[in-house]
Motif scaffolding. Structure first.
Motif, PDB file in Angstrom:
ATOM      1  N   PRO A   1       0.808  -1.226   0.000  1.00  0.00           N
ATOM      2  CA  PRO A   1       0.000   0.000   0.000  1.00  0.00           C
ATOM      3  C   PRO A   1       0.839   1.273   0.000  1.00  0.00           C
ATOM      4  CG  PRO A   1      -0.203  -1.173   2.100  1.00  0.00           C
ATOM      5  CD  PRO A   1       0.501  -2.088   1.154  1.00  0.00           C
ATOM      6  N   ARG A   2       1.966   1.264   0.684  1.00  0.00           N
ATOM      7  CA  ARG A   2       2.795   2.477   0.684  1.00  0.00           C
ATOM      8  C   ARG A   2       3.359   2.771  -0.694  1.00  0.00           C
ATOM      9  NH1 ARG A   2       6.433   3.681   6.021  1.00  0.00           N
ATOM     10  NH2 ARG A   2       4.707   4.085   7.475  1.00  0.00           N
ATOM     11  N   ASP A   3       3.772   1.727  -1.428  1.00  0.00           N
ATOM     12  CA  ASP A   3       4.294   1.974  -2.773  1.00  0.00           C
ATOM     13  C   ASP A   3       3.181   2.431  -3.712  1.00  0.00           C
ATOM     14  OD1 ASP A   3       6.960   1.534  -2.235  1.00  0.00           O
ATOM     15  OD2 ASP A   3       6.893  -0.601  -2.710  1.00  0.00           O
ATOM     16  N   LEU A   4       1.969   1.918  -3.527  1.00  0.00           N
ATOM     17  CA  LEU A   4       0.847   2.431  -4.312  1.00  0.00           C
ATOM     18  C   LEU A   4       0.616   3.909  -3.995  1.00  0.00           C
ATOM     19  CD1 LEU A   4      -1.505   1.992  -6.263  1.00  0.00           C
ATOM     20  CD2 LEU A   4      -2.881   1.240  -4.300  1.00  0.00           C
ATOM     21  N   ALA A   5       0.689   4.263  -2.717  1.00  0.00           N
ATOM     22  CA  ALA A   5       0.517   5.665  -2.338  1.00  0.00           C
ATOM     23  C   ALA A   5       1.585   6.542  -2.987  1.00  0.00           C
ATOM     24  CB  ALA A   5       0.561   5.801  -0.820  1.00  0.00           C
ATOM     25  N   ARG A   6       2.782   6.022  -3.166  1.00  0.00           N
ATOM     26  CA  ARG A   6       3.848   6.812  -3.792  1.00  0.00           C
ATOM     27  C   ARG A   6       3.502   7.148  -5.245  1.00  0.00           C
ATOM     28  NH1 ARG A   6       7.105   3.288  -0.152  1.00  0.00           N
ATOM     29  NH2 ARG A   6       8.055   4.744   1.327  1.00  0.00           N
ATOM     30  N   ILE A   7       2.799   6.260  -5.929  1.00  0.00           N
ATOM     31  CA  ILE A   7       2.349   6.575  -7.287  1.00  0.00           C
ATOM     32  C   ILE A   7       1.367   7.747  -7.234  1.00  0.00           C
ATOM     33  CG2 ILE A   7       1.060   5.725  -9.290  1.00  0.00           C
ATOM     34  CD1 ILE A   7       2.165   2.931  -8.645  1.00  0.00           C
ATOM     35  N   GLY A   8       0.435   7.703  -6.282  1.00  0.00           N
ATOM     36  CA  GLY A   8      -0.517   8.802  -6.133  1.00  0.00           C
ATOM     37  C   GLY A   8       0.168  10.117  -5.817  1.00  0.00           C
ATOM     38  N   GLU A   9       1.184  10.089  -4.962  1.00  0.00           N
ATOM     39  CA  GLU A   9       1.912  11.310  -4.615  1.00  0.00           C
ATOM     40  C   GLU A   9       2.642  11.867  -5.832  1.00  0.00           C
ATOM     41  OE1 GLU A   9       3.552  14.387  -2.109  1.00  0.00           O
ATOM     42  OE2 GLU A   9       1.711  13.207  -2.178  1.00  0.00           O
ATOM     43  N   MET A  10       3.205  10.988  -6.657  1.00  0.00           N
ATOM     44  CA  MET A  10       3.854  11.433  -7.888  1.00  0.00           C
ATOM     45  C   MET A  10       2.856  12.125  -8.803  1.00  0.00           C
ATOM     46  SD  MET A  10       4.100  10.463 -11.346  1.00  0.00           S
ATOM     47  CE  MET A  10       3.652   8.735 -11.369  1.00  0.00           C
ATOM     48  N   MET A  11       1.640  11.565  -8.900  1.00  0.00           N
ATOM     49  CA  MET A  11       0.610  12.216  -9.716  1.00  0.00           C
ATOM     50  C   MET A  11       0.186  13.550  -9.111  1.00  0.00           C
ATOM     51  SD  MET A  11      -0.097  10.429 -12.474  1.00  0.00           S
ATOM     52  CE  MET A  11      -1.786  10.852 -12.947  1.00  0.00           C
ATOM     53  N   ARG A  12       0.090  13.611  -7.785  1.00  0.00           N
ATOM     54  CA  ARG A  12      -0.286  14.874  -7.118  1.00  0.00           C
ATOM     55  C   ARG A  12       0.732  15.960  -7.411  1.00  0.00           C
ATOM     56  NH1 ARG A  12       0.500  18.062  -2.707  1.00  0.00           N
ATOM     57  NH2 ARG A  12       2.252  16.853  -1.886  1.00  0.00           N
ATOM     58  N   LEU A  13       2.007  15.575  -7.531  1.00  0.00           N
ATOM     59  CA  LEU A  13       3.083  16.534  -7.763  1.00  0.00           C
ATOM     60  C   LEU A  13       3.322  16.774  -9.251  1.00  0.00           C
ATOM     61  CD1 LEU A  13       5.607  15.411  -5.001  1.00  0.00           C
ATOM     62  CD2 LEU A  13       4.030  17.355  -4.959  1.00  0.00           C
TER      63      LEU A  13
END
Length: 398
Positions: free
Chosen positions: A282-294
């Motif tokens: 789940p943390r690595d999935l969240a990192r994809i979302g953070e990359m999209m947010r940025l």
């Protein structure tokens, strides 16, 4: 006193024996709780390696967040209540790039990798977006330009843009519970179900080549069909000249700073199920979302272009969405590049998979939520609304 036998320990943890979980029942409750975390024991997979040696941050206690309440229907519910009602396996909440809460259900660890199902489509889109940013994919080109084997199929004159936005005219329906028909044949091609006695399943490519055009033209209503996203994975391979997993590792997974290896299910020929086979923490999935947010950035480097991210999060046809079948549970939504837009005031967008898989990004709240679940039914519109209400609440609380 001696330690219990492994089978007894397993049964104590899950309430059934490991031998009870089979390819024929792995998506059904209660066996899905274990199976969604151990897909590689049931289906062939290919590795997407992370950079060795990166350390993970310690877990963040979610206790304060779990106690918070919010309106649900005619009453209120706590965050913990909603997590139980939606059969949650894990949740990670990020705020302004910092992890502020981790929730793990029993027997789920920080290293557990869970299947994304159709949230995989959004990850595949990011990989395709990298090639688009490199100038190696033309979204207005026909699919057959990249995959000549599909020149006699419905995809022959469909554009890459049509498969990205689920606007291919395709004689195919996502009938998850039907043991016969094209959807069951599709699952067998991906080795997701047992083959029929004496039957050799099609490869994914052969299955895709067999699909025919629907009644209308391409670029029409939103028509959700998972095979579109497997086509996109093949386009990535042909345009990059690499195996999908190798390209994804070098250009997304490792630059992203993923801490754990991911993997993806493959067919008998090694073709990845880019429409639904990604498995990760789940943390690595969240990192994809953070990359999209940025806007496509991670760790100070560009992963995918700002133009691709902006197109994904702001464009898409409202008219095509209204003409499709998902309008009922997301009336203000749109769909672009295999991501859903909520249409809410915060401009939130998300990835979605059956049985309750989510990657939710709220740009205004600077929040990302990755959520894995083992909901008993593959599709439950009431639970979709409840999950979206939860995410909206988290955006206000965090």
């Amino acid at each position: 006193m001696t330690d219990p036998a492994p089978s007894s320990a397993f049964e104590a943890a899950y309430g059934f024996a490991r031998s009870d979980v089979r390819l024929g029942n792995w998506r059904q409750a209660p066996w899905n709780v274990w199976a969604f975390r151990h897909v590689s024991e049931l289906i062939p997979t290919a590795l997407i390696p992370a950079t060795p040696g990166l350390t993970e941050y310690p877990p963040v206690d979610p206790a304060d967040l779990l106690e918070q309440t919010f309106p649900v229907g005619d009453g209120t519910a706590s965050v913990a209540d909603v997590l139980r009602r939606t059969s949650t396996d894990a949740v990670v909440v990020m705020k302004s790039g910092r992890i502020v809460a981790d929730y793990h259900a029993p027997n789920f660890t920080a290293q557990s990798r869970h299947i994304l199902f159709s949230a995989s489509k959004s990850v595949t889109s990011v990989v395709a977006g990298i090639l688009y940013s490199d100038g190696l994919i033309d979204v207005d080109a026909p699919v057959s330009h990249y995959i000549p084997e599909l020149k006699s199929s419905a995809f022959a004159d469909a554009r890459i843009r049509d498969i990205l936005d689920m606007r291919v005219s395709l004689d195919f329906e996502e009938t998850y519970q039907d043991p016969r028909g094209d959807f069951a044949r599709y699952r067998r091609a991906g080795l997701l179900e047992p083959s029929k006695l004496g039957d050799t399943p099609d490869s994914l490519l052969a299955f895709l080549a067999s699909l025919q055009k629907g009644a209308g033209d391409h670029d029409g209503p939103f028509h959700y069909c998972s095979p579109n996203s497997d086509v996109l994975g093949l386009v990535v391979e042909r345009a990059s000249g690499q195996r999908f997993t190798d390209f994804a590792a070098a250009r997304l997974w490792q630059p992203l700073g993923a801490r754990q290896d991911a993997y993806i299910t493959v067919d008998a020929a090694g073709t990845p199920r880019t429409g639904g086979g990604f498995c990760m923490t789940p943390r690595d999935l969240a990192r994809i979302g953070e990359m999209m947010r940025l806007g496509g950035m991670a760790n100070g480097r560009r992963i995918v272009s700002q133009d691709w991210v902006s197109d994904t999060t702001t464009n898409g046809s409202a008219e095509a969405w209204r003409a499709g079948k998902f309008f009922e549970w997301l009336p203000e939504g749109r769909y672009r590049n295999k991501w859903y837009q909520t249409g809410n005031a915060n401009g939130a967008f998300f990835a979605l998979g059956i049985h309750g898989q989510y990657l939710y990004v709220d740009p205004r709240a600077e929040m990302v939520v990755a959520k894995f679940s083992s909901q008993p039914e593959p599709v439950d519109n009431n639970l979709k609304r409840l999950n979206l209400a939860l995410f909206d609440t988290l955006a206000r609380l965090c």
